[in-house]
Design a protein around this motif. Sequence first.
Motif, short mmCIF file in Angstrom:
data_model
loop_
_atom_site.label_atom_id
_atom_site.label_comp_id
_atom_site.label_asym_id
_atom_site.label_seq_id
_atom_site.Cartn_x
_atom_site.Cartn_y
_atom_site.Cartn_z
N SER A 19 0.85 -1.18 0.00
CA SER A 19 0.00 0.00 0.00
C SER A 19 0.89 1.23 0.00
O SER A 19 1.99 1.21 0.55
CB SER A 19 -0.92 0.01 1.22
OG SER A 19 -0.19 0.04 2.41
N ILE A 20 0.43 2.28 -0.60
CA ILE A 20 1.19 3.52 -0.72
C ILE A 20 0.59 4.54 0.23
O ILE A 20 -0.60 4.82 0.17
CB ILE A 20 1.17 4.04 -2.17
CG1 ILE A 20 1.82 3.01 -3.09
CG2 ILE A 20 1.87 5.39 -2.26
CD1 ILE A 20 1.67 3.31 -4.55
N CYS A 31 9.67 3.56 -6.98
CA CYS A 31 9.07 2.25 -6.71
C CYS A 31 8.46 1.67 -7.99
O CYS A 31 8.55 0.46 -8.23
CB CYS A 31 8.02 2.36 -5.62
SG CYS A 31 6.71 3.54 -5.99
N ALA A 32 7.86 2.51 -8.81
CA ALA A 32 7.27 2.03 -10.06
C ALA A 32 8.35 1.58 -11.04
O ALA A 32 8.17 0.62 -11.77
CB ALA A 32 6.42 3.13 -10.69
N ASN A 33 9.49 2.26 -11.02
CA ASN A 33 10.58 1.91 -11.92
C ASN A 33 11.24 0.58 -11.54
O ASN A 33 11.77 -0.11 -12.40
CB ASN A 33 11.63 3.01 -11.96
CG ASN A 33 11.09 4.28 -12.58
OD1 ASN A 33 10.20 4.24 -13.42
ND2 ASN A 33 11.61 5.41 -12.17
N ARG A 36 9.09 -5.35 -10.25
CA ARG A 36 9.40 -6.45 -11.17
C ARG A 36 8.18 -6.94 -11.94
O ARG A 36 8.32 -7.54 -13.00
CB ARG A 36 9.99 -7.61 -10.39
CG ARG A 36 11.31 -7.26 -9.75
CD ARG A 36 11.80 -8.39 -8.90
NE ARG A 36 13.04 -7.99 -8.24
CZ ARG A 36 13.56 -8.62 -7.23
NH1 ARG A 36 12.96 -9.67 -6.72
NH2 ARG A 36 14.67 -8.20 -6.70
N THR A 37 6.99 -6.73 -11.41
CA THR A 37 5.78 -7.24 -12.05
C THR A 37 4.92 -6.14 -12.65
O THR A 37 3.82 -6.41 -13.11
CB THR A 37 4.93 -8.02 -11.04
OG1 THR A 37 4.57 -7.15 -9.97
CG2 THR A 37 5.67 -9.22 -10.51
N GLN A 38 5.39 -4.93 -12.62
CA GLN A 38 4.65 -3.76 -13.10
C GLN A 38 3.30 -3.63 -12.40
O GLN A 38 2.32 -3.19 -12.98
CB GLN A 38 4.48 -3.81 -14.62
CG GLN A 38 5.79 -3.73 -15.34
CD GLN A 38 5.64 -3.77 -16.84
OE1 GLN A 38 4.65 -4.26 -17.36
NE2 GLN A 38 6.62 -3.26 -17.53
N THR A 39 3.29 -4.01 -11.12
CA THR A 39 2.11 -3.81 -10.29
C THR A 39 1.93 -2.33 -9.99
O THR A 39 0.82 -1.82 -9.98
CB THR A 39 2.27 -4.59 -8.95
OG1 THR A 39 2.39 -5.97 -9.26
CG2 THR A 39 1.11 -4.36 -8.03
N ILE A 40 3.04 -1.65 -9.76
CA ILE A 40 3.02 -0.22 -9.47
C ILE A 40 3.39 0.52 -10.75
O ILE A 40 4.45 0.29 -11.33
CB ILE A 40 4.02 0.12 -8.35
CG1 ILE A 40 3.73 -0.70 -7.10
CG2 ILE A 40 4.00 1.61 -8.05
CD1 ILE A 40 4.79 -0.58 -6.03
N MET A 41 2.51 1.40 -11.18
CA MET A 41 2.73 2.15 -12.42
C MET A 41 2.87 3.64 -12.08
O MET A 41 2.22 4.13 -11.16
CB MET A 41 1.56 1.95 -13.37
CG MET A 41 1.29 0.50 -13.72
SD MET A 41 2.64 -0.30 -14.57
CE MET A 41 2.54 0.45 -16.16
N VAL A 51 0.34 4.52 -9.13
CA VAL A 51 -0.92 3.80 -9.16
C VAL A 51 -0.66 2.31 -8.99
O VAL A 51 0.22 1.76 -9.64
CB VAL A 51 -1.63 4.05 -10.52
CG1 VAL A 51 -2.93 3.28 -10.60
CG2 VAL A 51 -1.86 5.53 -10.73
N LEU A 52 -1.42 1.66 -8.11
CA LEU A 52 -1.36 0.21 -7.99
C LEU A 52 -2.27 -0.35 -9.09
O LEU A 52 -3.46 -0.54 -8.90
CB LEU A 52 -1.83 -0.25 -6.61
CG LEU A 52 -0.90 0.06 -5.47
CD1 LEU A 52 -1.55 -0.29 -4.14
CD2 LEU A 52 0.40 -0.70 -5.63
#
Length: 66
Positions: A19-20, A31-33, A36-41, A51-52
């Motif tokens: 959670s952010i 964190c988005a960069n 590993r799974t591109q969950t955070i954009m 964005v989660l």
Amino acid sequence: MSGETYILPNFTGPTLAVSIDETICIGCNACANICRTQTIMPNAEPGKPPVLAYPDECWYCACCVE
């Protein structure tokens, strides 16, 4: 950096995505960069929290927390 945490892992176990905390996130998208799974954009609005996008895809690796 003052050592503050901006993203918190799920301490109860790997059942929920991270959670952010929007009150202290500076919107740097680090964190988005690293996700590993591109969950955070990255957010399209500069300075806004990321964005989660796909929380069910989170691997609970906590690389975004670092």
